[in-house]
Design a protein around this motif. Structure first.
Motif, PDB file in Angstrom:
ATOM      1  N   LYS A 177       1.015  -1.311   0.025  1.00 25.99           N
ATOM      2  CA  LYS A 177      -0.037   0.098  -0.046  1.00 25.99           C
ATOM      3  C   LYS A 177       0.979   1.288   0.027  1.00 25.99           C
ATOM      4  O   LYS A 177       0.453   2.350  -0.767  1.00 25.99           O
ATOM      5  N   GLU A 178       1.962   1.200   0.879  1.00 25.42           N
ATOM      6  CA  GLU A 178       2.753   2.403   0.955  1.00 25.42           C
ATOM      7  C   GLU A 178       3.597   2.695  -0.489  1.00 25.42           C
ATOM      8  O   GLU A 178       3.674   3.861  -0.930  1.00 25.42           O
ATOM      9  N   ASP A 181       0.822   4.053  -2.863  1.00 29.45           N
ATOM     10  CA  ASP A 181       0.618   5.543  -2.673  1.00 29.45           C
ATOM     11  C   ASP A 181       1.806   6.428  -2.996  1.00 29.45           C
ATOM     12  O   ASP A 181       1.700   7.638  -3.447  1.00 29.45           O
ATOM     13  N   GLU A 182       2.999   5.903  -2.885  1.00 29.17           N
ATOM     14  CA  GLU A 182       4.134   6.685  -3.291  1.00 29.17           C
ATOM     15  C   GLU A 182       4.018   6.824  -4.728  1.00 29.17           C
ATOM     16  O   GLU A 182       4.477   7.832  -5.527  1.00 29.17           O
ATOM     17  N   LEU A 184       1.349   6.603  -6.966  1.00 29.72           N
ATOM     18  CA  LEU A 184       0.299   7.632  -7.246  1.00 29.72           C
ATOM     19  C   LEU A 184       0.657   8.954  -7.072  1.00 29.72           C
ATOM     20  O   LEU A 184       0.526   9.998  -7.687  1.00 29.72           O
ATOM     21  N   ILE A 185       1.335   9.271  -5.887  1.00 29.82           N
ATOM     22  CA  ILE A 185       1.813  10.866  -5.642  1.00 29.82           C
ATOM     23  C   ILE A 185       2.838  11.054  -6.623  1.00 29.82           C
ATOM     24  O   ILE A 185       2.777  12.424  -7.221  1.00 29.82           O
TER      25      ILE A 185
END
Length: 202
Positions: A177-178, A181-182, A184-185
């Motif tokens: 997940k992390e 998320d990174e 996508l950012i």
């Protein structure tokens, strides 16, 4: 004649006593055989339960919080681990005998960033007797491991609280997940920095 009759009576009494003793011996022998069979069955059930308990993919525990004379909880000395499976010991990196001998050692491996939320969640669950669900980090052999604890408290007649629950290693899910998320950012930053239009087509 009197002596003969007296001797006969004594012989009959002796025979009756002997028969009673034989009956008692027979009953005891039968009871011993029954107990031996029950013991064997109990051992087989324990082995079956142990195999089932220790071959789960997640950690399983059974704990007891002993109420003080005033009925209060919270003392680490009143917390006892009654049963824990091999998988839980593997996840948290603590030997079973050490964990049972010193249950408070669990608090020493919880990340300082997550310890407060653990205590708060546990206390709320205990006070309201509602299921407890907590996620946080622990340190295992100098590595950070994400875990999730699901447990349910049950107060018994003497006032003690029994906890039965499971512990999951969710490090892989958290890491995935992390990373997502990174990614996508970074993608959003690239799109914004390039000043380009985007279209999502289903």
């Amino acid at each position: 004649a009197y002596l003969s009759e007296n001797t006969s009576t004594q012989n009959n009494e002796a025979a009756s006593i002997i028969q009673d003793l034989l009956n008692i011996q027979s009953a005891l022998t039968s009871e011993i055989e029954h107990l031996q069979q029950s013991t064997l069955s109990l051992k087989e059930e324990r082995l079956y339960f142990s195999d089932f308990y220790n071959n789960q993919s997640e950690g399983i525990f059974h704990c007891r919080e002993v109420a003080s004379a005033s009925g209060n909880f919270g003392s680490e000395q009143n917390f006892k681990i009654e049963m824990v499976n091999d998988r839980l010991c593997e996840i948290i990196g603590v030997k079973r005998r050490d964990l049972i001998a010193n249950p408070s050692s669990i608090s020493t491996i919880i990340s300082s960033q997550d310890l407060f939320s653990f205590v708060e969640t546990h206390s709320k669950s205990r006070k309201q007797l509602i299921p407890c669900s907590w996620e946080g980090r622990i340190t295992v052999r100098k590595k950070t491991v994400w875990v999730r604890v699901e447990s349910c408290p049950r107060k018994i007649e003497n006032g003690d609280i029994i906890w039965f629950g499971m512990l999951y290693n969710i490090t892989e899910q958290k890491t995935t997940k992390e990373t997502l998320d990174e990614t996508l950012i970074k993608l959003a930053e690239v799109i914004e920095g390039a000043k380009i239009g985007t279209l999502e087509w289903n």
